[in-house]
Write an enzyme that holds these catalytic residues in place. Structure first.
Site, PDB file in Angstrom:
ATOM      1  N   GLN A   1      35.377  39.645  42.077  1.00 61.52           N
ATOM      2  CA  GLN A   1      33.901  39.668  42.380  1.00 61.52           C
ATOM      3  C   GLN A   1      33.078  38.351  41.821  1.00 61.52           C
ATOM      4  O   GLN A   1      33.216  37.797  40.840  1.00 61.52           O
ATOM      5  CB  GLN A   1      33.275  40.683  42.259  1.00 61.52           C
ATOM      6  CG  GLN A   1      31.320  41.900  42.830  1.00 61.52           C
ATOM      7  CD  GLN A   1      30.965  40.499  41.957  1.00 61.52           C
ATOM      8  OE1 GLN A   1      30.776  40.630  41.033  1.00 61.52           O
ATOM      9  NE2 GLN A   1      29.653  40.230  42.410  1.00 61.52           N
ATOM     10  N   SER A   2      32.693  38.038  42.775  1.00 68.08           N
ATOM     11  CA  SER A   2      31.825  36.573  41.463  1.00 68.08           C
ATOM     12  C   SER A   2      32.320  35.328  41.521  1.00 68.08           C
ATOM     13  O   SER A   2      33.241  35.022  41.945  1.00 68.08           O
ATOM     14  CB  SER A   2      30.586  37.233  41.273  1.00 68.08           C
ATOM     15  OG  SER A   2      29.916  36.119  41.318  1.00 68.08           O
ATOM     16  N   ALA A   3      32.448  35.332  40.081  1.00 64.23           N
ATOM     17  CA  ALA A   3      33.285  34.565  39.498  1.00 64.23           C
ATOM     18  C   ALA A   3      34.443  34.873  39.655  1.00 64.23           C
ATOM     19  O   ALA A   3      35.904  33.604  39.308  1.00 64.23           O
ATOM     20  CB  ALA A   3      33.142  33.921  37.893  1.00 64.23           C
TER      21      ALA A   3
END
Length: 527
Positions: free
Chosen positions: A219-221
């Site tokens: 998720q995200s990074a």
């Protein structure tokens, strides 16, 4: 948003079950002992909690300190005495750990495994989780017991970030060329991610997993990590699927330059490397390797954001083979199925936003130019009471439409299917709506691990979300016998799967807005 763990007992008297914590496992590196992941039925939707073993802090590479700073991860040393995998290993420096009592040092390349297997040759499907920025594998939000309950071996791991993970420098490029033939540097954190995957592939059979059935998720990074694994030649034939949460968008979208998937050209990264060494007061990599961990962290931080070095992935044409647009157009990614999507209140859209009409117009004028200003204001009109809503709608549509465009580019070169989602459920006990990261507890089915005031509805949503994710990890398709609402793969129809406060297919946006974004993206330089 960080969460506080509820107690998950380890080292207590084993519950009655023929699980892997009842034995010492002989691995290629040495013997290791795990522990029961749970000793209580207070586990929400879980039914097989008694069978789940957890191993914490298993090293997958050597220390990254000293002479190993800014090098590709080196092989871990073998051990002879049984490794007591009871506690988290050290976490990597520059991670934000809040009030948690984690050990932080450069000997941080370790991983954690949750397995429901009752024998080492169970060959269960495996998922590798990559965490978002400013976090660690030890964060309770990423507890893997809920996924293990579905017959899946769950692995998370630590990787280098900040200057430790992304420093490029001409001296480092010279060193790296001698080893790899590539005159580049900077992607040490990415190489950590690849090394963790390779360790899992080589060793997970000892823990009941199938090394030939690994899905990567983040998720995200962590979604950027998952993308890079999906895209890189260095991970060829190691994965069967990818789940990219809050991750992809049209490569022409300027948000690509500022969100998690942002990267620097090698020339820009080398320039930042020179600035960084100057900030440290040294003139060589050898001198920098003799500095303390704390000095390295301080050297990256300026008095303002403008003079803070924003270390990020590097377009090195080695670990990262090309630009995002070229990767998609040339078909460089691995041809495996993908789940990807967005949350309602993220990437520009903010729940409870207070915005004046003047501020709305100012933002539109800064974001767009020329004829685009009037065209966006025509489709996203506002007055003094609707400015915040128009602003949020603009960014929400941009995410949904951009993800759909990414998928169409994927289909231009790949045959594997893609499933897009749009998450809009706000967890209880907070005021940020369906915020960035808010889906994680639900897809991992680990509501037990965090302290929000969950209600029955949350457990119902978690079951549905986890069913989709677990089915995908097992079969490459989120649909299965336990699916309550069918989730079609993306097609030429401009639809996305609504999940959270509703279920089923919805339009990505009004057709005129889709056309506007398509034309605006086409006018921009691709990333």
């Amino acid at each position: 948003m960080r969460s506080v763990a509820l107690p998950i007992a380890l080292g207590l008297a084993p519950v009655a079950s023929a699980a892997l914590y009842d034995t010492v496992i002989d691995t290629k590196y040495g013997p290791v002992k795990g522990y029961p992941a749970f000793n209580s039925t207070n586990t929400g939707n879980m039914t097989n909690w008694k069978d789940i073993t957890v191993w914490k802090g298993i090293p997958f590479a050597a220390t990254t300190g000293g002479d190993n700073r800014w090098k590709a991860p080196q092989p871990a040393s073998a051990w002879t005495e049984t490794l007591d995998a009871r506690t988290w290993g050290p976490v990597c420096p520059s991670a934000t750990t809040g009030d948690n009592d984690y050990t932080i040092n450069e000997d941080c390349l370790n991983l954690n495994i949750w397995s429901p297997a009752k024998k080492t040759d169970a060959k269960l499907p495996v998922v590798m989780w990559s965490y978002p920025a400013e976090s660690t594998a030890a964060d309770p939000l990423f507890d893997g017991g809920g996924m293990a309950d579905k017959g899946i071996v769950f692995v998370n791991y630590n990787y280098r970030t900040g200057p430790f993970g992304w420093l490029a420098h001409s001296e480092l490029s010279e060193e790296f060329e001698k080893v790899t033939g590539s005159n580049s540097s900077g992607n040490w954190g990415m190489l950590d991610q690849f090394a963790a995957l390779k360790w899992i592939h080589a060793n997970i059979a000892d823990f009941g997993g199938d090394p030939d059935h690994i899905t990567v998720q983040g998720q995200s990074a962590g979604s950027a990590a998952t993308q890079h694994i999906l895209y890189s030649e260095l991970t060829k034939d190691l994965i069967v699927g990818a789940i990219i949460e809050s991750g992809v968008r049209d490569p022409h979208d300027p948000l690509c330059t500022s969100l998690a998937e942002a990267y620097a050209t090698l020339d820009d990264a080398l320039e930042d490397g020179d600035t960084y060494l100057s900030n440290l007061g040294v003139s060589s990599i050898a001198e920098a390797r003799n500095l303390t961990m704390e000095e390295l962290i301080d050297g990256a931080t300026g008095t303002t954001r403008d003079d803070t070095i924003m270390f990020e992935a590097v377009l090195d044409y080695y670990a990262m083979p090309d630009t995002y647009l070229n990767i998609l157009k040339k078909g460089l990614a691995h041809d495996v199925p993908v789940i990807t999507g967005n949350n309602k209140d993220e990437n520009g859209a903010t729940y409870g936003l207070e915005l004046s009409l003047e501020e709305y117009y100012e933002d539109v004028n800064e974001t767009y130019s020329g004829v685009w200003i009037d065209r966006f204001l025509e489709l996203y009109p506002a007055n003094s009471s609707t400015a915040a809503g128009a602003y949020n709608s603009m960014f929400t549509d941009r995410s949904k439409v951009g993800t759909w465009f990414w998928t169409q580019l994927w289909y231009g070169a790949k045959s594997s299917k893609v499933w897009n989602y749009f998450w809009d459920h706000a967890p209880p006990g907070q005021t940020s709506g369906a915020y960035h990261e808010s889906e994680i507890n639900y897809v991992l089915n680990n509501l037990y691990a965090t302290d929000l005031p969950w209600v029955a509805e949350d457990y119902e949503i978690a079951k549905k979300m986890n069913d989709y994710w677990a089915n995908f990890i097992k079969t490459g398709n989120p649909n299965g016998e336990d699916t309550t609402v069918a989730w079609p793969a993306v097609s030429s129809k401009k639809l996305v799967q609504h999940v959270g406060d509703g279920w089923g297919q919805i339009p990505i946006a009004w057709s005129k807005k889709v056309t506007l974004y398509k034309e605006w993206f086409a006018s921009l330089v691709a990333y």
